[in-house]
Design a protein around this motif. Structure first.
Motif, mmCIF file in Angstrom:
data_model
loop_
_atom_site.group_PDB
_atom_site.id
_atom_site.type_symbol
_atom_site.label_atom_id
_atom_site.label_comp_id
_atom_site.label_asym_id
_atom_site.label_seq_id
_atom_site.Cartn_x
_atom_site.Cartn_y
_atom_site.Cartn_z
ATOM 1 N N LEU A 13 1.115 -1.105 -0.072
ATOM 2 C CA LEU A 13 -0.285 -0.177 -0.072
ATOM 3 C C LEU A 13 1.027 1.217 -0.039
ATOM 4 C CD1 LEU A 13 -2.554 -1.283 2.385
ATOM 5 C CD2 LEU A 13 -2.736 -0.994 -0.006
ATOM 6 N N ALA A 14 1.978 1.335 0.684
ATOM 7 C CA ALA A 14 2.657 2.314 1.020
ATOM 8 C C ALA A 14 3.637 2.770 -0.198
ATOM 9 C CB ALA A 14 3.768 2.342 1.883
ATOM 10 N N HIS A 15 4.100 1.743 -0.300
ATOM 11 C CA HIS A 15 4.876 1.618 -2.372
ATOM 12 C C HIS A 15 4.141 1.881 -3.706
ATOM 13 C CE1 HIS A 15 8.665 2.324 0.764
ATOM 14 N NE2 HIS A 15 8.405 0.772 1.067
ATOM 15 N N ARG A 16 2.844 1.139 -3.630
ATOM 16 C CA ARG A 16 2.503 0.501 -4.943
ATOM 17 C C ARG A 16 3.078 -0.520 -5.849
ATOM 18 N NH1 ARG A 16 1.753 5.094 -8.951
ATOM 19 N NH2 ARG A 16 4.162 6.051 -8.005
ATOM 20 N N GLY A 46 -10.771 -3.512 -1.368
ATOM 21 C CA GLY A 46 -11.261 -2.992 -3.144
ATOM 22 C C GLY A 46 -10.068 -2.987 -3.911
ATOM 23 N N LEU A 47 -8.506 -3.766 -3.545
ATOM 24 C CA LEU A 47 -7.781 -3.872 -4.335
ATOM 25 C C LEU A 47 -7.220 -5.697 -4.236
ATOM 26 C CD1 LEU A 47 -5.490 -0.961 -2.202
ATOM 27 C CD2 LEU A 47 -6.678 -0.634 -3.896
ATOM 28 N N GLN A 48 -6.881 -5.585 -5.218
ATOM 29 C CA GLN A 48 -6.091 -6.612 -5.713
ATOM 30 C C GLN A 48 -4.256 -6.879 -6.250
ATOM 31 O OE1 GLN A 48 -7.480 -8.241 -9.475
ATOM 32 N NE2 GLN A 48 -7.944 -5.789 -10.130
ATOM 33 N N ALA A 59 2.732 -5.832 -8.457
ATOM 34 C CA ALA A 59 1.527 -3.854 -7.909
ATOM 35 C C ALA A 59 0.378 -4.320 -7.193
ATOM 36 C CB ALA A 59 1.704 -3.173 -8.969
ATOM 37 N N VAL A 60 -0.367 -2.955 -6.939
ATOM 38 C CA VAL A 60 -2.018 -3.499 -6.398
ATOM 39 C C VAL A 60 -2.284 -2.446 -6.837
ATOM 40 C CG1 VAL A 60 -1.664 -4.290 -3.709
ATOM 41 C CG2 VAL A 60 -1.566 -1.946 -4.975
ATOM 42 N N GLY A 61 -3.883 -3.016 -6.922
ATOM 43 C CA GLY A 61 -4.728 -2.257 -8.063
ATOM 44 C C GLY A 61 -6.118 -2.503 -7.327
ATOM 45 N N LEU A 62 -6.802 -1.601 -8.230
ATOM 46 C CA LEU A 62 -8.469 -1.290 -8.538
ATOM 47 C C LEU A 62 -8.905 -2.603 -9.280
ATOM 48 C CD1 LEU A 62 -9.317 2.401 -8.263
ATOM 49 C CD2 LEU A 62 -9.085 1.266 -5.860
ATOM 50 N N LYS A 63 -9.985 -3.077 -7.525
ATOM 51 C CA LYS A 63 -10.974 -4.603 -8.276
ATOM 52 C C LYS A 63 -11.324 -4.337 -8.903
ATOM 53 C CE LYS A 63 -12.785 -8.479 -5.282
ATOM 54 N NZ LYS A 63 -11.465 -8.551 -6.419
ATOM 55 N N ASP A 64 -12.254 -4.540 -10.158
ATOM 56 C CA ASP A 64 -13.073 -4.410 -11.269
ATOM 57 C C ASP A 64 -14.470 -3.680 -9.732
ATOM 58 O OD1 ASP A 64 -11.410 -4.968 -13.163
ATOM 59 O OD2 ASP A 64 -12.015 -6.874 -13.678
ATOM 60 N N GLU A 179 12.005 0.399 -18.892
ATOM 61 C CA GLU A 179 10.540 -0.462 -18.421
ATOM 62 C C GLU A 179 11.176 -0.056 -17.538
ATOM 63 O OE1 GLU A 179 9.082 -4.277 -17.051
ATOM 64 O OE2 GLU A 179 10.940 -4.088 -18.298
ATOM 65 N N GLY A 180 9.848 1.031 -16.736
ATOM 66 C CA GLY A 180 9.514 0.581 -14.998
ATOM 67 C C GLY A 180 8.966 -0.361 -14.222
ATOM 68 N N PRO A 181 9.377 0.230 -13.028
ATOM 69 C CA PRO A 181 8.627 -1.284 -12.360
ATOM 70 C C PRO A 181 6.804 -1.345 -12.884
ATOM 71 C CG PRO A 181 8.639 0.766 -11.211
ATOM 72 C CD PRO A 181 9.488 1.205 -12.274
ATOM 73 N N LEU A 182 6.021 -0.198 -13.963
ATOM 74 C CA LEU A 182 4.481 -1.157 -13.885
ATOM 75 C C LEU A 182 3.904 -0.519 -15.318
ATOM 76 C CD1 LEU A 182 2.976 1.390 -11.992
ATOM 77 C CD2 LEU A 182 2.913 -1.329 -10.399
ATOM 78 N N LEU A 183 5.365 -0.359 -16.231
ATOM 79 C CA LEU A 183 5.303 -0.709 -17.252
ATOM 80 C C LEU A 183 4.989 -2.316 -17.633
ATOM 81 C CD1 LEU A 183 5.006 0.263 -19.952
ATOM 82 C CD2 LEU A 183 7.797 -0.019 -20.672
ATOM 83 N N ASP A 184 5.020 -3.483 -17.073
ATOM 84 C CA ASP A 184 4.746 -4.813 -17.822
ATOM 85 C C ASP A 184 3.853 -5.355 -16.591
ATOM 86 O OD1 ASP A 184 4.864 -6.964 -19.182
ATOM 87 O OD2 ASP A 184 6.415 -7.947 -19.021
ATOM 88 N N VAL A 185 3.696 -4.036 -15.555
ATOM 89 C CA VAL A 185 2.271 -5.387 -14.092
ATOM 90 C C VAL A 185 0.690 -4.050 -14.608
ATOM 91 C CG1 VAL A 185 2.175 -4.989 -12.365
ATOM 92 C CG2 VAL A 185 4.150 -5.437 -12.803
ATOM 93 N N LEU A 186 0.835 -2.908 -14.890
ATOM 94 C CA LEU A 186 -0.451 -2.387 -15.140
ATOM 95 C C LEU A 186 -0.997 -2.172 -16.640
ATOM 96 C CD1 LEU A 186 -0.577 0.730 -13.082
ATOM 97 C CD2 LEU A 186 -1.510 -1.482 -12.448
#
Length: 235
Positions: A13-16, A46-48, A59-64, A179-186
């Motif tokens: 949650l703190a670092h994403r 509400g996260l996944q 990483a963490v993101g919002l649930k649909d 590539e940053g940490p979220l490019l291939d995740v999000l």
């Protein structure tokens, strides 16, 4: 286990995002009970957990099912991390230029320096992450090719690339985009790859002298690596 799950949840949650080789992240990836508890705690707010085995980070993101309640009724940029349409287009171009070649190397178990021709057992190797397989894009080349189409060179250099870097999609080093940490995740490869290879972005890239491999090209290359000949001889 309780303390580790609490710690990992708080850190996510703190670092994403966190690297896959983090001790607690690695436990979540291999310990089914641990991961189930982690996912339950995230789901309660509400996260996944976002986990792509080809990516170097999780990483963490919002649930649909909470997207509408979080972003409903707000403007376009609220649901796109504050990115404008030009910036999203730039992000997709960068994703195509970095992630598509990277995934081809990962599937072929090759690094950027290795063409795989002398490795009989390459397919048995684990998937490689990081800069061994993820290349870089020259900022100057990107601006020359796409500056006019994506809002102007000055806007891209001074604003758009900086925003993508702050959000974790890219890193900028010495005139190159990595590539940053979220490019291939999000960004979902399964959704984007076919649309990009066979869709309108392929036409845009072709117009500026760039060409992406077709899915047929990728399949033929993988067959050639596996069988040592052209794909037609194995149909």
């Amino acid at each position: 286990m309780e303390q580790d799950i609490t710690s990992l949840t708080a850190r996510l949650l703190a670092h994403r995002w966190l690297p896959r080789n983090d001790v607690q992240v690695r436990r979540a990836l291999v310990d089914e009970a641990f991961r189930h508890e982690l996912e339950q705690r995230l789901a309660n707010v509400g996260l996944q957990l976002l986990d792509n085995p080809f990516a170097e980070h999780v990483a963490v993101g919002l649930k649909d099912d909470v997207l509408d309640s979080v972003f409903g009724g707000r403007d376009y940029q609220a649901s796109t991390m504050g990115l404008t349409r030009d910036e999203i287009a730039l992000l997709i171009v960068i994703w195509a230029l970095i992630i598509l070649p990277k995934r081809e190397r990962q599937l072929g178990r090759r690094t950027r320096e290795d063409d795989g021709q002398n490795d009989m057992f390459g397919q048995e190797k684990p998937i490689v992450h990081g800069e061994e397989v993820s290349g870089a894009v020259s900022e100057a080349s990107l601006l020359a090719d796409f500056g006019t189409q994506l809002g102007g060179k000055t806007k891209i250099r001074n604003f758009a690339l900086g925003k993508l870097a702050r959000l974790g999609f890219i890193e900028r080093r010495g005139g190159y985009i990595l590539e940053g940490p979220l490019l291939d995740v999000l960004l979902d490869y399964r959704v984007l790859a076919d649309r990009i290879i066979n869709g309108t972005l392929a036409d845009v890239l072709a117009a500026v002298g760039r060409q992406l491999p077709t899915q047929s090209d990728l399949d033929d290359e993988l067959l050639e690596e596996e069988f040592g000949g052209d794909a037609e001889s194995h149909e």
